[in-house]
Design an enzyme around this catalytic site. Structure first.
Site, PDB file in Angstrom:
ATOM      1  N   GLY A  38       3.068   6.390   8.247  1.00  0.00           N
ATOM      2  CA  GLY A  38       4.425   6.665   7.795  1.00  0.00           C
ATOM      3  C   GLY A  38       5.405   5.594   8.235  1.00  0.00           C
ATOM      4  O   GLY A  38       6.463   5.427   7.638  1.00  0.00           O
ATOM      5  N   ASN A  39       5.062   4.857   9.303  1.00  0.00           N
ATOM      6  CA  ASN A  39       5.877   3.716   9.740  1.00  0.00           C
ATOM      7  C   ASN A  39       5.701   2.520   8.812  1.00  0.00           C
ATOM      8  O   ASN A  39       6.501   1.577   8.869  1.00  0.00           O
ATOM      9  CB  ASN A  39       5.491   3.276  11.155  1.00  0.00           C
ATOM     10  CG  ASN A  39       6.310   3.968  12.223  1.00  0.00           C
ATOM     11  OD1 ASN A  39       5.800   4.814  12.938  1.00  0.00           O
ATOM     12  ND2 ASN A  39       7.575   3.611  12.341  1.00  0.00           N
ATOM     13  N   SER A  40       4.657   2.522   8.002  1.00  0.00           N
ATOM     14  CA  SER A  40       4.368   1.372   7.144  1.00  0.00           C
ATOM     15  C   SER A  40       5.566   1.027   6.283  1.00  0.00           C
ATOM     16  O   SER A  40       6.133   1.891   5.606  1.00  0.00           O
ATOM     17  CB  SER A  40       3.163   1.668   6.252  1.00  0.00           C
ATOM     18  OG  SER A  40       1.997   1.797   7.022  1.00  0.00           O
ATOM     19  N   ASP A  46       0.335  -7.638   1.487  1.00  0.00           N
ATOM     20  CA  ASP A  46       0.763  -6.241   1.614  1.00  0.00           C
ATOM     21  C   ASP A  46       2.286  -6.120   1.651  1.00  0.00           C
ATOM     22  O   ASP A  46       2.843  -5.295   2.371  1.00  0.00           O
ATOM     23  CB  ASP A  46       0.151  -5.590   2.857  1.00  0.00           C
ATOM     24  CG  ASP A  46       0.187  -4.060   2.786  1.00  0.00           C
ATOM     25  OD1 ASP A  46       0.291  -3.533   1.675  1.00  0.00           O
ATOM     26  OD2 ASP A  46       0.136  -3.411   3.851  1.00  0.00           O
ATOM     27  N   HIS A  83       0.815  -1.219   0.000  1.00  0.00           N
ATOM     28  CA  HIS A  83       0.000   0.000   0.000  1.00  0.00           C
ATOM     29  C   HIS A  83       0.851   1.273   0.000  1.00  0.00           C
ATOM     30  O   HIS A  83       0.336   2.359  -0.267  1.00  0.00           O
ATOM     31  CB  HIS A  83      -0.982   0.005   1.187  1.00  0.00           C
ATOM     32  CG  HIS A  83      -0.368   0.279   2.520  1.00  0.00           C
ATOM     33  ND1 HIS A  83      -0.044  -0.725   3.404  1.00  0.00           N
ATOM     34  CD2 HIS A  83      -0.032   1.435   3.136  1.00  0.00           C
ATOM     35  CE1 HIS A  83       0.456  -0.196   4.502  1.00  0.00           C
ATOM     36  NE2 HIS A  83       0.482   1.112   4.357  1.00  0.00           N
TER      37      HIS A  83
END
Length: 486
Positions: A237-239, A165, A135
């Site tokens: 934002g950590n993704s 993901d 994503h």
């Protein structure tokens, strides 16, 4: 003689004390400047303990524990990812043909550029491979990677898997540092972990916590699920960032956080990461095949409830997935599964529900044997099966002539997790028989002639012998109804 009043006695004593104090001050004057200049005499150290061991000063105490030495090796391998997407938009007025003709507007949608951010982990310094979330880079027209040393590099998209993901990109190799991948299967609840990423675009940030749970699934809106749950803060934002153990090894790819008020509301101690073993397998398949191949047992399932357990003569507390139908020539049939069997574990991983078994099917590699633990009445069986790859999309004409012109595929896993099973209509040729029969792109077929259809394999099985009358149960947007095909 009359005695003096009490007040007079107290007054006389106070005056006499003041005179004595003044006289003492006058006898030993000390200049103010000298008093300020003289250092204060330090208080004596406390006596040594009875055993004779001297008291340790602050400088002699052992160094405080710190994660800094480990993070000096980890943080250079965690990168910030910035993407650009071009999104087609069209206002309601611009969509009106009369409005376009009147104002001379071109018959084409407007385009708007959007930006997003995330994180990634360098896992191969020699080849420049970076793992991140699907994503984060989905539909991106441009992906740039910023290293800790300030360099910004353009990234090449290798492949991604929406179901898990996980995405893989590549940056030019040169003076890179990679993280070693740990065996996430050895993680235990209570192990200390550290999350590194780029929350809210603030720049590289480190948070710490413990592993709260492993093998977590059942989260609405996500794909195939086998998450590590942690209370280390994971924010937008950590993704795609790193979850590491105290040895600085990668144990997971941070992917999601849970907050009832939405992800932008921040962290409440419920973060989820993709295990490194799963990310490693997805990366391997993306490099070899360009996609992830998934297999299936070829069975229809439903949850084992206490009521069903009593009807099958099983303990009411037993959990598992009931096999309601076995497709012909499917791996389940070859393994010996029968309708009424209850699958309680697959590869020694406990199965709590039908969704849990479907989830396990999607995560296990194809063409490799798996072990099923099955309850059949009073018997406990151990069966061996080999998951077989299932096509993700099929032309409708390959299933039934009345579906000619339609391209059929699997429902996205995030919808399946929300209970929306069936077959997705991906495309329909407007001049085809399927279009004349009323099928539209975006339709979800979830029944055939009154029989439930969970996936593409179930639709193929239901139409293996083409029926004389074909009625599909279809959902289109918020509407549901029957559609007869001729």
């Amino acid at each position: 003689m009359r005695p003096l009043p009490l007040f007079a006695c107290l007054l006389a004593a106070a005056l006499l004390g003041g005179l004595v104090a003044r006289g003492a001050d006058d006898a030993t004057p000390v200049p103010a400047a000298r008093a300020a200049a003289e250092p204060a005499v330090p208080a004596p150290l406390p006596p040594a303990p009875a055993g004779g061991e001297p008291v340790r000063t602050v400088a002699a105490l052992p160094a405080l524990p710190s994660l800094a030495p480990m993070l000096e090796n980890v943080t250079p391998a965690v990168v910030n990812i910035y993407t650009r997407q071009v999104v087609e938009v069209q206002s309601p007025l611009a969509a009106d043909p009369f409005f376009r003709r009147f104002f001379g507007l071109p018959d084409m949608p407007l385009r708007r550029e959007s930006q997003s951010l995330g994180s990634g982990v360098i896992v191969d310094a020699e080849r420049g491979y970076v793992l991140t979330n699907h994503h984060v880079v989905e539909n991106a027209t441009e992906v740039s990677v910023q290293l800790q040393d300030g360099r910004t590099l353009e990234a090449e998209f290798i492949g991604s898997d929406p179901g898990t993901d996980v995405a893989l990109i590549r940056i030019p190799a040169g003076n890179l540092r990679a993280l070693p991948l740990a065996d996430s299967q050895s993680l235990r609840v209570g192990d200390f972990v550290v999350a590194v990423g780029n929350p809210f675009g603030l720049g590289q940030t480190v948070t710490s916590g413990i592993v709260s749970a492993v093998g977590r699934s059942g989260l609405t809106g996500l794909g195939f699920q086998d998450f590590i749950q942690t209370d280390a803060s994971i924010n937008p934002g950590n993704s795609g960032g790193a979850l590491v153990n105290l040895r600085g090894e990668l144990v997971g790819i941070n992917t999601a956080s849970f907050n009832p008020r939405g992800s932008a509301a921040g962290n409440i101690g419920l973060g989820f990461a993709i295990p490194s073993n799963l990310a490693r397998e997805v990366m391997r398949q993306l490099l070899v095949y360009g996609e992830v191949k998934r297999g299936s047992l070829g069975v229809e399932l439903t949850d084992l409830t206490p009521r069903f357990a009593r009807e099958l003569g099983l303990e009411p507390t037993l959990r598992g997935a009931i096999v309601t139908r076995v497709y012909r020539n499917a791996p389940g049939e070859a393994a010996g599964l029968r309708p009424g069997d209850v699958v309680t574990a697959i590869n020694r991983q406990r199965v709590e529900s039908a969704q849990a078994l479907r989830n396990a099917e999607g995560l296990l590699p194809v063409n490799r044997p798996v072990t099923l633990e099955v309850r059949r009445g009073a018997q406990t069986l151990s069966l061996s099966a080999t998951l077989r790859e299932q096509p993700r999309q099929l032309p409708g004409a390959d299933i039934d002539p009345r579906l000619e012109g339609a391209l059929l595929g699997e429902v996205a896993e995030r919808f399946r997790n929300a209970g929306l099973l069936g077959v997705a209509v991906a495309e329909v040729d407007p001049r085809s028989r399927a279009a004349l029969n009323g099928l539209r792109p975006g339709d979800r077929i979830y029944g055939v002639n009154g029989r439930r259809v969970d996936d593409l394999a179930a639709l193929r099985s239901a139409l293996a012998q083409p029926p004389g009358r074909l009625v599909l149960r279809v959902q289109r947007g918020a509407q549901q109804g029957d559609l007869e095909l001729r």
